[in-house]
Scaffold this active site. Structure first.
Site, PDB file in Angstrom:
ATOM      1  N   ASN A  84       0.832  -1.190   0.000  1.00 57.49           N
ATOM      2  CA  ASN A  84       0.000   0.000   0.000  1.00 57.49           C
ATOM      3  C   ASN A  84       0.880   1.260   0.000  1.00 57.49           C
ATOM      4  OD1 ASN A  84      -2.343   1.650   0.295  1.00 57.49           O
ATOM      5  ND2 ASN A  84      -3.331   0.017   1.483  1.00 57.49           N
ATOM      6  N   HIS A 114      23.529   2.705  12.242  1.00 59.70           N
ATOM      7  CA  HIS A 114      24.677   3.569  12.520  1.00 59.70           C
ATOM      8  C   HIS A 114      25.230   3.223  13.894  1.00 59.70           C
ATOM      9  CE1 HIS A 114      23.695   6.024   9.022  1.00 59.70           C
ATOM     10  NE2 HIS A 114      22.435   5.867   9.397  1.00 59.70           N
ATOM     11  N   ALA A 141      -0.295  -1.732   8.930  1.00 62.67           N
ATOM     12  CA  ALA A 141       0.002  -0.320   8.705  1.00 62.67           C
ATOM     13  C   ALA A 141       0.974   0.220   9.746  1.00 62.67           C
ATOM     14  CB  ALA A 141      -1.291   0.490   8.742  1.00 62.67           C
ATOM     15  N   ALA A 159      -0.538  -3.612  13.316  1.00 62.87           N
ATOM     16  CA  ALA A 159      -0.277  -2.222  12.952  1.00 62.87           C
ATOM     17  C   ALA A 159       0.524  -1.501  14.027  1.00 62.87           C
ATOM     18  CB  ALA A 159      -1.596  -1.501  12.707  1.00 62.87           C
ATOM     19  N   ARG A 182       0.104 -14.771  19.636  1.00 63.38           N
ATOM     20  CA  ARG A 182      -0.436 -16.127  19.573  1.00 63.38           C
ATOM     21  C   ARG A 182      -0.005 -16.779  18.274  1.00 63.38           C
ATOM     22  NH1 ARG A 182      -4.835 -16.571  16.134  1.00 63.38           N
ATOM     23  NH2 ARG A 182      -5.906 -14.648  15.519  1.00 63.38           N
TER      24      ARG A 182
END
Length: 203
Positions: A84, A114, A141, A159, A182
């Site tokens: 997306n 870094h 997301a 998300a 789970r």
């Protein structure tokens, strides 16, 4: 070894090396072209992705804008991968993604790090570690996957999670840092969302 070779060994190197920068800018030119395509230019998008990526299988679709340090030069996608909007691939070294994996919006997959030591950062040093994501994963997301991480097959990452450690196959994992919630279970064959039942007769 020169800086370009160290880019893929995990050694400290200087990413501002002129040869590395030249290659990177060439890659970013193609990325710019991809992000400038129009919605109906699906064939053009597919053709540009094949030029950009190290490997990309059939049926892959990436919603622009795509962000990638090297424009996908070090990215290996299997078949039917979907991403997306605003996928960010920090592909300073290699990223591997298996077939049928999906990325939600605003996901970041990072291979670059870094040093903690300020004196080394001050000099511009960097190191890279490859990321491996298995087949049929769903990356929710806003997920961030850190350098050197391996995800097994059929993994669901909730998300907003920050994945700082490896995850085995067939698990649901969430949080910051991301932890296994789970395993994928028999109940998942009956319900697709909360108490919404899967009607197999209609699929």
């Amino acid at each position: 070894m020169n800086n370009g070779e160290k880019q893929h060994t995990g050694d400290l190197y200087l990413p501002g090396d002129s040869q590395i920068m030249e290659r990177q800018l060439q890659c970013l030119e193609r990325l710019y072209d991809y992000n400038a395509t129009r919605p109906f230019e699906q064939e053009k998008r597919a053709a540009v992705l094949k030029q950009m990526f190290a490997e990309i299988g059939e049926g892959c679709y990436i919603e622009p804008p795509l962000h990638a340090n090297f424009g996908g030069r070090h990215v290996h996608f299997g078949k039917n991968v979907y991403a997306n909007f605003n996928l960010t691939l920090v592909d300073d070294t290699h990223i591997y993604v298996g077939d049928n994996t999906m990325f939600g919006p605003n996901v970041t997959v990072a291979t670059a790090g870094h040093p903690i030591l300020p004196e080394l950062r001050e000099q511009g040093y960097q190191y890279n570690a490859p990321v491996h994501i298995g087949k049929n994963c769903w990356i929710g997301a806003g997920v961030i996957i850190l350098p050197g991480i391996t995800l097994g097959d059929n993994v669901v990452v909730g998300a907003g999670s920050v994945v700082a450690g490896d995850l085995p196959s067939n698990v649901v994992a969430v949080g910051n840092p991301c932890r296994i919630l789970r395993e994928v279970s028999e109940r998942d064959k009956e319900y697709y969302f909360k108490n919404r039942e899967i009607d197999w007769t209609k699929l």
